[in-house]
Design a protein around this motif. Structure first.
Motif, PDB file in Angstrom:
ATOM      1  N   GLU A 260      64.450  88.013 -38.934  1.00 50.01           N
ATOM      2  CA  GLU A 260      63.419  86.739 -39.633  1.00 50.01           C
ATOM      3  C   GLU A 260      63.977  85.376 -39.422  1.00 50.01           C
ATOM      4  O   GLU A 260      64.978  85.350 -38.944  1.00 50.01           O
ATOM      5  CB  GLU A 260      63.443  86.775 -41.015  1.00 50.01           C
ATOM      6  N   THR A 261      62.760  84.678 -39.289  1.00 48.97           N
ATOM      7  CA  THR A 261      63.470  83.037 -39.149  1.00 48.97           C
ATOM      8  C   THR A 261      62.437  82.372 -40.289  1.00 48.97           C
ATOM      9  O   THR A 261      62.097  82.835 -41.315  1.00 48.97           O
ATOM     10  CB  THR A 261      62.183  82.120 -38.056  1.00 48.97           C
ATOM     11  N   PHE A 262      63.635  81.014 -40.767  1.00 49.10           N
ATOM     12  CA  PHE A 262      63.754  80.413 -41.850  1.00 49.10           C
ATOM     13  C   PHE A 262      61.894  79.715 -41.181  1.00 49.10           C
ATOM     14  O   PHE A 262      62.545  78.797 -39.966  1.00 49.10           O
ATOM     15  CB  PHE A 262      64.221  79.756 -41.615  1.00 49.10           C
ATOM     16  N   GLN A 263      60.757  79.799 -41.499  1.00 47.56           N
ATOM     17  CA  GLN A 263      59.694  78.691 -41.749  1.00 47.56           C
ATOM     18  C   GLN A 263      59.952  77.186 -41.887  1.00 47.56           C
ATOM     19  O   GLN A 263      58.884  77.081 -40.788  1.00 47.56           O
ATOM     20  CB  GLN A 263      58.076  79.592 -42.050  1.00 47.56           C
ATOM     21  N   SER A 264      60.586  77.311 -42.570  1.00 49.89           N
ATOM     22  CA  SER A 264      60.160  75.489 -43.111  1.00 49.89           C
ATOM     23  C   SER A 264      61.543  75.667 -43.563  1.00 49.89           C
ATOM     24  O   SER A 264      62.195  76.219 -43.675  1.00 49.89           O
ATOM     25  CB  SER A 264      59.871  75.713 -43.869  1.00 49.89           C
TER      26      SER A 264
ATOM     27  N   LEU B 168      68.827  79.368 -38.611  1.00 50.03           N
ATOM     28  CA  LEU B 168      67.051  78.857 -38.430  1.00 50.03           C
ATOM     29  C   LEU B 168      66.308  80.821 -38.148  1.00 50.03           C
ATOM     30  O   LEU B 168      65.003  80.837 -38.736  1.00 50.03           O
ATOM     31  CB  LEU B 168      66.559  78.408 -37.065  1.00 50.03           C
TER      32      LEU B 168
ATOM     33  N   GLU C 162      62.527  77.087 -47.328  1.00 46.52           N
ATOM     34  CA  GLU C 162      62.983  78.552 -46.813  1.00 46.52           C
ATOM     35  C   GLU C 162      64.856  78.742 -46.616  1.00 46.52           C
ATOM     36  O   GLU C 162      64.750  79.489 -47.074  1.00 46.52           O
ATOM     37  CB  GLU C 162      62.005  79.368 -45.888  1.00 46.52           C
ATOM     38  N   ILE C 163      65.080  77.563 -46.463  1.00 46.03           N
ATOM     39  CA  ILE C 163      66.810  77.429 -46.211  1.00 46.03           C
ATOM     40  C   ILE C 163      67.166  77.929 -47.424  1.00 46.03           C
ATOM     41  O   ILE C 163      67.139  76.345 -48.156  1.00 46.03           O
ATOM     42  CB  ILE C 163      66.615  76.581 -45.304  1.00 46.03           C
ATOM     43  N   PRO C 164      68.159  78.453 -47.843  1.00 50.63           N
ATOM     44  CA  PRO C 164      68.836  78.735 -49.269  1.00 50.63           C
ATOM     45  C   PRO C 164      70.014  77.587 -49.507  1.00 50.63           C
ATOM     46  O   PRO C 164      70.088  77.611 -50.409  1.00 50.63           O
ATOM     47  CB  PRO C 164      69.042  80.306 -48.943  1.00 50.63           C
TER      48      PRO C 164
ATOM     49  N   LYS D 236      70.470  73.215 -45.174  1.00 49.96           N
ATOM     50  CA  LYS D 236      68.973  72.532 -44.820  1.00 49.96           C
ATOM     51  C   LYS D 236      69.594  71.293 -44.178  1.00 49.96           C
ATOM     52  O   LYS D 236      68.934  70.104 -43.173  1.00 49.96           O
ATOM     53  CB  LYS D 236      68.307  71.582 -45.863  1.00 49.96           C
TER      54      LYS D 236
END
Length: 210
Positions: free
Chosen positions: A63-67, A47, A70-72, A77
């Motif tokens: 930084e964090t993945f907000q949703s 995350l 946003e995970i690449p 995911k």
């Protein structure tokens, strides 16, 4: 049940509650950690990710993945969903254990044995699946840029960080606890059934009312 038996059940429930809370907290800590895979200047987890100038590892920018969007990577995911699900099950199990340990006498007669170990087993299985899926994302463009020569289940120049190691260790503990969770004593038809592991026999002892 006398005062001694009641105190014993309370102590057993408190121990299991403490273990459940510890597992849930450690799982949350590893989940938010950006140190799953790392290089001297970059690290990332499920995350979050961090970068730092060369030779200055203390001056990190994170930084964090907000949703999920946003995970690449898709496998990334799926892993995040599985790991979050495992953590939620651990947290739910910890709340159950805590409520059973603190419940007044008579309100929850089985609190000494704890809730069904199926919740703990489901949490462990979900977490393990998430941990196995996560390395698939090493073939994603994001991981290849960070680890340079990474590929499917190959970290390239990235090394395992404490976050991933902690998550694996926590999953192992979560999977082992349901094995020893089953109570050594059960009651059936007014008798106490004692299980002898040495002779693999069942001894019926009449229950003595106090």
């Amino acid at each position: 049940m006398g005062a001694t038996g009641h105190w014993h059940l309370l102590m057993v429930g408190s121990v299991w509650a403490a273990l459940g809370l510890a597992l849930a907290c450690v799982s949350a800590l590893s989940l938010i950690s950006p140190a799953w895979l790392e290089t001297p200047t970059f690290s990332f987890g499920v995350l979050a990710y961090c970068s730092s100038p060369p030779g200055d590892s203390w001056n990190q920018s994170c930084e964090t993945f907000q949703s999920l969007q946003e995970i690449p990577d898709f496998a990334w995911k799926v892993s995040a969903v599985m790991l979050l699900g495992g953590w939620l099950l651990l947290a739910f199990n910890a709340i159950l254990l805590l409520s059973w340990a603190l419940a007044p006498k008579g309100l929850c007669p089985r609190r000494g044995s704890g809730p069904m170990p199926g919740v703990q087993a489901a949490a462990a299985a979900t977490t393990i699946v998430g941990l196995l899926i996560f390395p698939i994302s090493l073939a994603s463009p994001f991981a290849k840029e960070a680890c340079e020569t990474s590929s499917l289940y190959h970290g390239g120049k990235c090394q395992l960080g404490w976050g991933y190691v902690t998550a694996i260790f926590n999953a192992v503990l979560s999977s082992l606890l349901p094995v020893i969770w089953w109570p050594r004593e059960t009651k059936a038809r007014g008798r106490v059934i004692m299980f002898s592991s040495d002779s693999e026999t069942v001894i019926l002892v009449p229950e003595v009312s106090k």
